[in-house]
Each structure stands twice: as structure tokens, then as C-alpha cells.
Enzyme design. Structure first.
Site, PDB file in Angstrom:
ATOM      1  N   CYS A 302      25.089 -19.652  40.536  1.00 36.26           N
ATOM      2  CA  CYS A 302      26.451 -19.097  40.498  1.00 36.26           C
ATOM      3  C   CYS A 302      27.128 -19.082  41.868  1.00 36.26           C
ATOM      4  O   CYS A 302      28.252 -19.571  42.029  1.00 36.26           O
ATOM      5  CB  CYS A 302      26.430 -17.698  39.881  1.00 36.26           C
ATOM      6  SG  CYS A 302      25.552 -16.437  40.840  1.00 36.26           S
ATOM      7  N   HIS A 350      26.098 -11.756  40.169  1.00 28.59           N
ATOM      8  CA  HIS A 350      26.708 -12.923  39.533  1.00 28.59           C
ATOM      9  C   HIS A 350      28.157 -13.037  39.985  1.00 28.59           C
ATOM     10  O   HIS A 350      28.820 -12.033  40.273  1.00 28.59           O
ATOM     11  CB  HIS A 350      26.640 -12.812  38.007  1.00 28.59           C
ATOM     12  CG  HIS A 350      27.057 -14.087  37.318  1.00 28.59           C
ATOM     13  ND1 HIS A 350      26.329 -15.253  37.414  1.00 28.59           N
ATOM     14  CD2 HIS A 350      28.144 -14.389  36.546  1.00 28.59           C
ATOM     15  CE1 HIS A 350      26.931 -16.203  36.725  1.00 28.59           C
ATOM     16  NE2 HIS A 350      28.040 -15.721  36.200  1.00 28.59           N
ATOM     17  N   HIS A 362      32.062 -20.809  35.807  1.00 25.10           N
ATOM     18  CA  HIS A 362      30.861 -20.277  36.466  1.00 25.10           C
ATOM     19  C   HIS A 362      29.624 -21.029  36.014  1.00 25.10           C
ATOM     20  O   HIS A 362      29.650 -21.782  35.038  1.00 25.10           O
ATOM     21  CB  HIS A 362      30.713 -18.767  36.204  1.00 25.10           C
ATOM     22  CG  HIS A 362      30.363 -18.414  34.783  1.00 25.10           C
ATOM     23  ND1 HIS A 362      29.621 -17.294  34.461  1.00 25.10           N
ATOM     24  CD2 HIS A 362      30.652 -19.011  33.595  1.00 25.10           C
ATOM     25  CE1 HIS A 362      29.478 -17.215  33.149  1.00 25.10           C
ATOM     26  NE2 HIS A 362      30.087 -18.234  32.604  1.00 25.10           N
TER      27      HIS A 362
END
Length: 390
Positions: A302, A350, A362
Site C-alpha cells: 500500500c 494502510h 490502493h
């Protein structure tokens, strides 16, 4: 990148628990607990579907947290290794200079001996604390020229500096070893958590997987609804802003000199240009697999994706989520603009790249690919903050 950094407003931080998806059939959210409340209780030692879901959820989140620790340790190890190499190279050069100076001093001492001074004692020279100590003992100091004395002083100064550099290199080597140990620990943790999650998922029956997939579909539909609602709210806010600007222009043909309107417009335009480049890069990476610790070009995790996207726009941001969340200005979710970074969960493990209308690009988690998804993919409470990096 903005040089000023604002602290995260309390109103923009919301706690949340992330629920990862199945590699082949997406996992459900914790809402499964209430949605399957009428399910029959387990009659044997096999864990219930709810227990499996929660355990896998925890394992994936722990793996993601360990991944960011791995990324940080990897970056620290690389920097420390470079520092150690530089220090060792410096020590080697200094040692060579000391050897050359020692030979020169030896030749000077030999010359003094030939003129009648006491024979030089190499051991005494090497063990003396100062040049004066040595030459007092060897009865040579009084017979040396000023230039020779300067050479001796320079030798002992270089010797002292070399010893300090060696000590610094030794400490850096110790730190490097610690960084390497941290890196290995984080790597082992990630691998173990993912292995445990895969093992639990492998025990699910086809029926259980189907139930989870159905619930995940409903979850995605709800996330899409929330994204659409956010898009509507942002559109209304933008329309209101434009209405107010139009009204202001009607009241005066020229904005006050100190209104800041021109600077603000220029700033927004500059950011939009950079954000467009970052988003174009992110879109070109869609479909590439998530791989923990990866920074491209064939795969990403990420934070590796968001770092690469903004680098393509000419903006350097840190490697890990813990640092990226501080690399810019925190803004309210209602004011999020395309290009902003959306962070998730209390432990900030994240991140995604906002593209507008409640959507983001993402790299979700192992077993998935870079994709567009609602920022509410794991529920509204999972959203931590929004940061504008440039």
C-alpha cells in the site's frame, strides 16, 4: 511537498478495525457477527464461521502492521549499511595515512640517530600517549626541526581521529546488526501471519466461502452507497463555494488586495497538476499484484504504491505509512481532493490514493491487486485521516 505540517485534528480521526478479503473470495466484515446471529452454534471442536472470520481478520491486520515495520527496518538497514561502508572506507584511508606518516617519522628518527642521538625505540614510539612523551624518552625532541615537530603533532592528531572513527564504525556495525535483526523479525512475522491466515481459509467449506462472498458483496454495495453520498456532499459544498464566489464578484468588480484569492487559486492549481500526475501513475499500475515490501515496478504494497505515485509527480514522501501520515497537511474528509492520501485504522497501517467521489486507488492486501475501491471498503470507522502531501 508542503513544508508546514499540521497536527491531526481530533475530529478527523476515527478508530476502526480492518477486515481483509479472501484471496479468492473476499472476506466479510465484522458485521458478519450480527448478520449471522441466527446461525446454528458449533456442535464440535471446529471453530464457527464467525470465529474463523475474526481470526483471519486479526491475522491479516497483524501481517499488514508487520509489513510496515518490515518496510521501516529495511529502509533503516539500507541507510545504516551505507553509513558503515562510508565509515570503513574512511578508516582505511586514515590508516594508510598513518602508516605513511609512521614511515616518514621513522626516517626522521633514523636521521637523528645517525647524527648522534639515542637509537629510536619503535615500541616506545607506538605506545607513547603524546609525541612529547616519546621524544622526551628518546632524547630526540630537542634535536628536531619545527617542521619535524609539526609532522609528529599531525601524526598523533590523525591517530586520535582514526581511533574515534574506528569506534564510530564499530557502533554503526552494532546498529546495523540490530536493524538486520529487526528486519528478519518483521519478515518472519509477516510470513507466519499470512501462513496462518491461509491455513484457516483452507479449512472453510465451499458453502462457508459462498456465505462469506455473499456478505462481502452486500458490504461492497454499502461502501459504494457511502461513497456516492460523500460525492454528493462534496459536490454540494463545491457548488455552494462557487455560488459564494459569484456573489462576492457581483458585490465588487475586484477582490481586495489582501483577500488571498489569487494565491489560493494558484496553490490549488499547482496541487491539482501534481495530483493529476500522481493519479495517472496510480491508474497505470492497476492490476499489478500486492506484494508486501514491494515498491514497484511489477508489484506494490500500500505505501509503496502511494510513494511511487507521488514520486512520479515530482514529490518525495516517506516510505512507510507511519511517516507518510505526517508528510503533509491534514484535511477533513469532507474536503478531500483527488491525490490526497487516505489513511486507515488506529495504527495507521494502510493507505490509499483518493481519486474523488468517495473512491481511491490502493493495493489492498496479499492475494489482491491494485484497484479502485470505495474508501468505505472496510466501513466508515476504519478511516483514520486524510493528508495532502504537496
Amino acid at each position: 511537498m508542503a513544508s508546514h505540517r499540521k497536527s491531526r485534528p481530533a475530529s478527523t480521526r476515527v478508530a476502526g478495525i480492518r477486515t481483509p478479503a479472501l484471496a479468492t473470495a473476499a472476506l466479510t466484515s465484522v458485521a458478519l457477527l450480527s448478520q449471522t446471529a441466527n446461525a446454528s452454534p458449533s456442535t464440535d471442536d471446529k471453530p464457527s464461521l464467525e470465529e474463523v472470520e475474526k481470526k483471519v481478520d486479526d491475522l491479516y491486520r497483524q501481517a499488514e502492521s508487520a509489513t510496515e515495520k518490515y518496510n521501516a527496518a529495511k529502509e533503516k538497514t539500507a541507510k545504516q549499511r551505507k553509513r558503515v561502508d562510508t565509515l570503513l572506507d574512511d578508516v582505511a584511508k586514515r590508516t594508510q595515512r598513518l602508516n605513511d606518516a609512521r614511515e616518514e617519522l621513522g626516517r626522521s628518527a633514523a636521521a637523528q640517530y645517525r647524527t648522534g642521538a639515542t637509537a629510536p625505540d619503535t615500541a616506545t614510539f607506538l605506545l607513547a600517549d603524546t609525541p612529547q612523551d616519546y621524544f622526551d624518552q628518546s632524547q630526540l625532541m630537542g634535536r628536531m626541526t619545527d617542521r619535524q615537530k609539526e609532522s609528529v603533532d599531525e601524526y598523533f592528531t590523525e591517530q586520535s581521529a582514526t581511533m574515534k572513527k574506528r569506534q564510530e564504525a564499530t557502533q554503526s556495525l552494532k546498529t546495523l546488526t540490530e536493524s538486520q535483526n529487526d528486519l528478519q523479525t518483521a519478515k518472519t512475522t509477516v510470513q507466519q501471519k499470512l501462513s496462518d491466515a491461509r491455513e484457516l481459509l483452507s479449512k472453510l467449506t465451499a458453502e462457508e466461502k459462498a456465505r462469506l462472498a455473499a456478505i462481502e458483496k452486500r458490504k461492497q454495495e454499502e461502501a459504494a452507497r457511502k461513497a456516492a453520498e460523500l460525492a454528493r456532499q462534496q459536490a454540494e459544498a463545491e457548488a455552494e463555494r462557487e455560488r459564494q464566489e459569484a456573489a462576492q464578484q457581483q458585490e465588487t468588480t475586484q477582490p481586495p488586495a489582501d483577500s488571498g484569492t489569487s494565491d489560493s487559486s494558484a496553490s490549488d492549481s499547482s496541487y491539482a497538476t501534481k495530483a493529476e500526475k500522481a493519479l495517472a501513475f496510480a491508474r497505470s499500475q492497476m492490476g499489478k499484484p500486492y506484494v508486501w515490501g514491494a515498491t514497484g515496478p511489477d508489484s506494490y504494497d500500500c505505501s509503496g504504491l502511494t510513494q511511487a505515485a507521488w514520486k512520479a509527480a515530482g514529490v518525495d514522501i516517506p516510505r512507510v505509512t507511519y511517516d507518510q501520515v505526517n508528510a503533509g497537511t491534514t484535511v477533513p474528509l469532507a474536503n478531500a481532493q483527488p491525490g490526497d492520501l487516505i489513511f486507515f485504522y488506529d495504527d495507521v497501517t494502510h493507505v490509499g490514493l483518493y481519486i474523488g467521489n468517495g473512491m481511491m486507488i490502493h493495493a489492498p492486501k496479499p492475494g489482491t491487486y491494485v484497484r479502485e475501491e470505495s474508501i468505505y471498503y472496510d466501513g466508515e470507522s476504519s478511516i483514520h485521516s486524510v493528508v495532502r502531501p504537496a
